[in-house]
Write a protein that holds these residues in place. Structure first.
Motif, PDB file in Angstrom:
ATOM      1  N   THR A 166       0.832  -1.211   0.000  1.00  0.00           N
ATOM      2  CA  THR A 166       0.000   0.000   0.000  1.00  0.00           C
ATOM      3  C   THR A 166       0.860   1.252   0.000  1.00  0.00           C
ATOM      4  O   THR A 166       0.564   2.228  -0.705  1.00  0.00           O
ATOM      5  N   VAL A 167       1.928   1.237   0.771  1.00  0.00           N
ATOM      6  CA  VAL A 167       2.840   2.382   0.813  1.00  0.00           C
ATOM      7  C   VAL A 167       3.440   2.628  -0.565  1.00  0.00           C
ATOM      8  O   VAL A 167       3.485   3.765  -1.051  1.00  0.00           O
ATOM      9  N   TYR A 168       3.896   1.581  -1.213  1.00  0.00           N
ATOM     10  CA  TYR A 168       4.511   1.739  -2.532  1.00  0.00           C
ATOM     11  C   TYR A 168       3.504   2.222  -3.568  1.00  0.00           C
ATOM     12  O   TYR A 168       3.832   3.079  -4.407  1.00  0.00           O
ATOM     13  N   TYR A 169       2.311   1.707  -3.550  1.00  0.00           N
ATOM     14  CA  TYR A 169       1.295   2.178  -4.497  1.00  0.00           C
ATOM     15  C   TYR A 169       1.016   3.669  -4.277  1.00  0.00           C
ATOM     16  O   TYR A 169       0.861   4.433  -5.240  1.00  0.00           O
ATOM     17  N   TYR A 170       0.951   4.065  -3.023  1.00  0.00           N
ATOM     18  CA  TYR A 170       0.726   5.483  -2.715  1.00  0.00           C
ATOM     19  C   TYR A 170       1.881   6.337  -3.226  1.00  0.00           C
ATOM     20  O   TYR A 170       1.668   7.378  -3.867  1.00  0.00           O
ATOM     21  N   ILE A 171       3.101   5.922  -2.958  1.00  0.00           N
ATOM     22  CA  ILE A 171       4.266   6.700  -3.383  1.00  0.00           C
ATOM     23  C   ILE A 171       4.303   6.824  -4.900  1.00  0.00           C
ATOM     24  O   ILE A 171       4.572   7.912  -5.448  1.00  0.00           O
ATOM     25  N   LEU A 172       4.050   5.736  -5.600  1.00  0.00           N
ATOM     26  CA  LEU A 172       4.086   5.779  -7.063  1.00  0.00           C
ATOM     27  C   LEU A 172       3.012   6.709  -7.612  1.00  0.00           C
ATOM     28  O   LEU A 172       3.249   7.458  -8.575  1.00  0.00           O
ATOM     29  N   ASP A 173       1.837   6.701  -7.012  1.00  0.00           N
ATOM     30  CA  ASP A 173       0.787   7.648  -7.422  1.00  0.00           C
ATOM     31  C   ASP A 173       1.217   9.090  -7.164  1.00  0.00           C
ATOM     32  O   ASP A 173       0.994   9.984  -8.001  1.00  0.00           O
ATOM     33  N   GLU A 174       1.816   9.328  -6.004  1.00  0.00           N
ATOM     34  CA  GLU A 174       2.281  10.674  -5.668  1.00  0.00           C
ATOM     35  C   GLU A 174       3.310  11.172  -6.691  1.00  0.00           C
ATOM     36  O   GLU A 174       3.267  12.322  -7.131  1.00  0.00           O
ATOM     37  N   LEU A 175       4.242  10.320  -7.039  1.00  0.00           N
ATOM     38  CA  LEU A 175       5.274  10.729  -7.991  1.00  0.00           C
ATOM     39  C   LEU A 175       4.683  11.011  -9.365  1.00  0.00           C
ATOM     40  O   LEU A 175       5.079  11.981 -10.030  1.00  0.00           O
ATOM     41  N   LYS A 176       3.759  10.181  -9.798  1.00  0.00           N
ATOM     42  CA  LYS A 176       3.123  10.414 -11.092  1.00  0.00           C
ATOM     43  C   LYS A 176       2.387  11.752 -11.104  1.00  0.00           C
ATOM     44  O   LYS A 176       2.522  12.557 -12.046  1.00  0.00           O
ATOM     45  N   GLU A 177       1.618  12.016 -10.056  1.00  0.00           N
ATOM     46  CA  GLU A 177       0.849  13.260 -10.000  1.00  0.00           C
ATOM     47  C   GLU A 177       1.750  14.482  -9.853  1.00  0.00           C
ATOM     48  O   GLU A 177       1.547  15.506 -10.522  1.00  0.00           O
ATOM     49  N   ALA A 178       2.740  14.395  -8.991  1.00  0.00           N
ATOM     50  CA  ALA A 178       3.587  15.554  -8.720  1.00  0.00           C
ATOM     51  C   ALA A 178       4.431  15.937  -9.929  1.00  0.00           C
ATOM     52  O   ALA A 178       4.549  17.119 -10.266  1.00  0.00           O
ATOM     53  N   THR A 179       5.019  14.958 -10.595  1.00  0.00           N
ATOM     54  CA  THR A 179       5.841  15.285 -11.766  1.00  0.00           C
ATOM     55  C   THR A 179       4.983  15.853 -12.889  1.00  0.00           C
ATOM     56  O   THR A 179       5.418  16.763 -13.605  1.00  0.00           O
ATOM     57  N   SER A 180       3.764  15.335 -13.036  1.00  0.00           N
ATOM     58  CA  SER A 180       2.869  15.841 -14.089  1.00  0.00           C
ATOM     59  C   SER A 180       2.391  17.257 -13.801  1.00  0.00           C
ATOM     60  O   SER A 180       2.079  18.019 -14.727  1.00  0.00           O
ATOM     61  N   ALA A 181       2.340  17.622 -12.529  1.00  0.00           N
ATOM     62  CA  ALA A 181       1.799  18.931 -12.144  1.00  0.00           C
ATOM     63  C   ALA A 181       2.839  20.047 -12.154  1.00  0.00           C
ATOM     64  O   ALA A 181       2.479  21.225 -12.007  1.00  0.00           O
ATOM     65  N   ILE A 182       4.117  19.721 -12.311  1.00  0.00           N
ATOM     66  CA  ILE A 182       5.140  20.772 -12.341  1.00  0.00           C
ATOM     67  C   ILE A 182       4.978  21.607 -13.603  1.00  0.00           C
ATOM     68  O   ILE A 182       4.890  21.081 -14.719  1.00  0.00           O
ATOM     69  N   ASN A 183       4.942  22.911 -13.425  1.00  0.00           N
ATOM     70  CA  ASN A 183       4.780  23.866 -14.526  1.00  0.00           C
ATOM     71  C   ASN A 183       6.157  24.423 -14.902  1.00  0.00           C
ATOM     72  O   ASN A 183       6.779  25.136 -14.108  1.00  0.00           O
ATOM     73  N   LEU A 184       6.621  24.108 -16.099  1.00  0.00           N
ATOM     74  CA  LEU A 184       7.942  24.562 -16.529  1.00  0.00           C
ATOM     75  C   LEU A 184       7.909  25.934 -17.182  1.00  0.00           C
ATOM     76  O   LEU A 184       8.957  26.443 -17.618  1.00  0.00           O
ATOM     77  N   ASP A 185       6.743  26.555 -17.231  1.00  0.00           N
ATOM     78  CA  ASP A 185       6.624  27.869 -17.862  1.00  0.00           C
ATOM     79  C   ASP A 185       6.727  29.030 -16.878  1.00  0.00           C
ATOM     80  O   ASP A 185       6.626  30.187 -17.281  1.00  0.00           O
ATOM     81  N   VAL A 186       6.913  28.732 -15.610  1.00  0.00           N
ATOM     82  CA  VAL A 186       7.057  29.815 -14.632  1.00  0.00           C
ATOM     83  C   VAL A 186       8.416  30.478 -14.809  1.00  0.00           C
ATOM     84  O   VAL A 186       9.344  29.917 -15.407  1.00  0.00           O
ATOM     85  N   SER A 187       8.562  31.666 -14.266  1.00  0.00           N
ATOM     86  CA  SER A 187       9.832  32.385 -14.370  1.00  0.00           C
ATOM     87  C   SER A 187      10.905  31.686 -13.545  1.00  0.00           C
ATOM     88  O   SER A 187      10.610  30.916 -12.628  1.00  0.00           O
ATOM     89  N   SER A 188      12.151  31.961 -13.870  1.00  0.00           N
ATOM     90  CA  SER A 188      13.256  31.366 -13.122  1.00  0.00           C
ATOM     91  C   SER A 188      13.275  31.925 -11.709  1.00  0.00           C
ATOM     92  O   SER A 188      13.156  33.136 -11.505  1.00  0.00           O
ATOM     93  N   PRO A 189      13.419  31.074 -10.700  1.00  0.00           N
ATOM     94  CA  PRO A 189      13.464  31.573  -9.319  1.00  0.00           C
ATOM     95  C   PRO A 189      14.653  32.505  -9.098  1.00  0.00           C
ATOM     96  O   PRO A 189      15.704  32.368  -9.748  1.00  0.00           O
ATOM     97  N   GLY A 190      14.502  33.426  -8.182  1.00  0.00           N
ATOM     98  CA  GLY A 190      15.595  34.316  -7.827  1.00  0.00           C
ATOM     99  C   GLY A 190      16.620  33.633  -6.944  1.00  0.00           C
ATOM    100  O   GLY A 190      16.405  32.523  -6.443  1.00  0.00           O
ATOM    101  N   ASP A 191      17.731  34.305  -6.714  1.00  0.00           N
ATOM    102  CA  ASP A 191      18.826  33.717  -5.945  1.00  0.00           C
ATOM    103  C   ASP A 191      18.414  33.358  -4.524  1.00  0.00           C
ATOM    104  O   ASP A 191      18.881  32.353  -3.973  1.00  0.00           O
ATOM    105  N   ALA A 192      17.558  34.177  -3.917  1.00  0.00           N
ATOM    106  CA  ALA A 192      17.154  33.912  -2.537  1.00  0.00           C
ATOM    107  C   ALA A 192      16.416  32.583  -2.428  1.00  0.00           C
ATOM    108  O   ALA A 192      16.561  31.847  -1.444  1.00  0.00           O
TER     109      ALA A 192
END
Length: 641
Positions: A166-192
């Motif tokens: 159950t733990v592994y199934y949860y982790i794999l779902d989390e990774l699939k959702e989180a990587t898909s949700a990252i938006n690469l069109d945001v501006s580059s973060p500042g140094d801080a």
């Protein structure tokens, strides 16, 4: 704390739920002076990653004395002979990894509340996904060590424990959702903001690739127990991008102080010598002559091919299936994997800038019989052995039977064995959590299993080797290495296209140390009876895991241990059993030439204060484990017999 809550009414409840005042002090801000702007998810991410980097207290106990021993980067003892330390396990479970999870959970909750209230910054949604990816790693580390853990734990409520599946199934779902949700069109973060990410400086594309690579790793973990799920998750992850080269490696700078970022191998009282397991994998592997790797006075110490060494079988244990047992090697191997000299220094090689030690250190040791002289025991010296420019590795375990009066100083002579190079021990390197070579070895394994992957198995396998050679500075040897059909001491070759099994044995020259007479012997390749009943030593999967194991040193002992538990690969020799082990009774004088999962640690026991303080939770965790709370209870994804 009252001042903090007045200033941060939005997130104050989160902090109370997840962290005590003292724990909040670890989040890189002053809890009394913190303003609402300071209570941001990036502080929680930075704190959790820093914690998992491991300060010297917990690194010594978990990374070195648990993981290095279990993975055979350290000579087996303690956990490797069935004897974990309850205090170390308690520290790790209660005071460290639980805190890393509480911290990252608090960060995710902060981000959720800010997003829901419409006050989140531009990068907050991506930071939340980063936090979910990192939480997936920490949860996998906890489950891979202990077994059943609470998915909903470390959030200020009484949790329910879940089984490893159950733990592994949860982790794999989390990774699939989180990587898909990252938006690469945001501006580059500042140094801080960048400086609060010790891994990638919030390069979100790299975080996405790491999340996919981590998903590949954890999907492959299920290969033996849930192959359909493993294939589905792996194919989805690898098609979404992964760590392809060193610029994408997940690595964190170390230092040589005493804080969360201090190097995991910096404690000077450990020698980090090469182990018998690693040595047997490397001897002969790749067919690269030591004469083509070494210079100067070391050349004269290289021994001929098929030379076994000096046999002292009354003083060097033979009650182990270590194929090198019973011998002292009085020189340097004729051929050896080039990474051996890149990872470990030759004893007495004082001109090597990576050498730890100094001219004048003790490099001689005796072997002796202990005899009575009046009412005193005295050493009757059999031989005094010089270890400069020699290459020896000794198995762990019990070397001397009850009632036998002998002495062997060599096995405890730190300067007499190849030791880990200085740059991996002085806090000047980066600790690697995931590297490109692992991506390629995972792809190679997936190809062997017939899964859909972006390249053929041989290409991936050879790229993994090339990346490992590049990391260790021996790329000049890689082209000859990958075509070699020479067998290692355990019967494995490098070439992808060479899967011919080795002969049962090979003729070796040796010298009898007691008589000085030269002779020949039959070196029998060991039978790894955990893997395919010991009948297979040179198939593609054995090659892949052998290369992956060597490449992961010295940074990823947990993964090295995980592969051995999952597959029984690579070959680990049994600890010497001249005296039976109280806490590992399955290994005996009658079966030490075979392998069994009961001869190797499978997990960490839960700390005793868990069962004492939370008996219901402990009972639930053990019930979900599927076996007793024992070092030898295999996890769900591991070999079961």
């Amino acid at each position: 704390m009252r001042k903090l809550l007045k200033r941060t009414s939005l997130v104050g409840g989160v902090l109370l739920a997840f962290l005590s005042c003292s724990e909040f002090e670890d989040l890189n801000i002053d809890p009394v002076a913190a303003s609402g702007d300071q209570v941001q998810i990036e502080y929680f991410i930075n704190s959790s990653i820093g914690g998992a980097q491991m300060n010297p207290h917990i690194a010594e106990r978990v990374f070195v004395l648990y993981w290095n021993r279990a993975s055979r980067l350290f000579r087996p003892a303690g956990i490797s002979t069935g004897s974990p330390d309850d205090g170390w396990s308690s520290d790790y479970y209660n005071d460290y990894i639980s805190k890393w999870l509480r911290t990252i959970n608090a960060g995710i909750k902060v981000a959720d509340q800010q997003i829901d209230a419409g006050i989140a910054g531009e990068h907050t949604p991506n930071l939340k996904q980063v936090a979910r990816i990192w939480r997936a790693y920490v949860m996998s580390e906890m489950a891979d060590n202990f077994g059943s853990i609470p998915i909903d734990g470390f959030q200020g409520v009484n949790p329910e424990y879940s089984d490893v599946k159950t733990v592994y199934y949860y982790i794999l779902d989390e990774l699939k959702e989180a990587t898909s949700a990252i938006n690469l069109d945001v501006s580059s973060p500042g140094d801080a903001l960048k400086k609060l990410d010790p891994a990638y400086e919030y390069d979100f594309a790299k975080w996405r690739d790491y999340g996919n690579s981590l998903r590949m790793r954890l999907a492959m973990r299920l290969s033996e127990v849930d192959p359909a799920k493993a294939q589905q998750e792996f194919e989805s992850a690898v098609a979404s991008g992964y760590i392809k080269d060193a610029t994408g490696n997940f690595s964190v700078n170390e230092n040589n102080g005493w804080d969360d970022f201090t190097g995991v191998n910096t404690r000077t009282w450990y020698s980090h010598e090469i182990t018998a397991s690693m040595n047997n994998l490397m001897i002969g592997l790749g067919g690269i002559a030591s004469a083509d790797q070494l210079l100067g006075d070391k050349l004269s110490h290289i021994k001929p091919a098929n030379y076994m060494g000096i046999r002292y079988d009354k003083h060097f244990t033979t009650k182990t299936n270590d194929p090198s047992a019973g011998f002292f090697f009085d020189g340097l191997q004729n051929t050896i994997d080039p990474r051996a000299y890149a990872l470990f220094t030759i004893p007495g090689d004082y001109t090597n800038p990576e050498y730890i030690g100094s001219n004048g250190e003790d490099t001689e040791g005796i072997i002796a019989n202990i005899v009575k002289n009046g009412d005193k025991d005295v050493d009757q010296v059999v031989a005094t052995l010089e270890t400069k420019f020699t290459w020896n590795a000794y198995t762990g375990g019990n070397w001397v039977a009850d009632g036998v009066k002998i002495k062997n100083e060599l096995t405890g002579l730190q300067a007499g064995m190849p030791r880990m190079i200085k740059k991996f021990r002085n806090g000047t390197s980066k600790r690697i959590f995931f590297a490109s070579w692992e991506s390629y070895f995972l792809i190679a394994e997936a190809a062997v299993r017939g899964w859909t992957v972006p390249m053929d198995g041989q290409t991936a396998y050879e790229q993994g080797i090339a990346d490992s050679f590049a990391y260790n500075g021996v790329s000049n040897q890689v082209s000859a290495y990958i075509t070699s059909e020479d067998y290692s001491r355990v019967g494995t070759s490098v070439s992808w296209n060479h899967t011919t099994e080795p002969p049962v044995s090979v003729t070796m020259d040796y010298v009898d140390g007691y008589t000085g007479v030269a002779g020949t012997m039959q070196l029998k390749y060991p039978e790894n009876t955990i893997y395919k009943n010991g009948a297979v030593k040179n198939d593609l999967l054995t090659k892949i895991i052998t290369q992956k194991y060597i490449a992961q040193a010295p940074w990823l002992p947990l993964e090295m241990w995980n592969d051995q538990r999952r597959l029984g690969l690579p070959f680990f020799e049994n600890p010497a059993v001249e005296i039976p082990f109280t806490n590992m009774p399955a290994l005996t004088e009658g079966n030490y030439m075979t392998n069994s999962i009961q001869f190797f640690p499978q997990r960490l026991k839960y700390p005793s204060n868990f069962s004492n303080n939370i008996p219901n939770g402990y009972a639930q965790a053990v019930d979900k484990l599927g076996g007793p709370d024992s070092v030898f209870t295999p996890l769900w994804w591991a070999q079961q017999n």
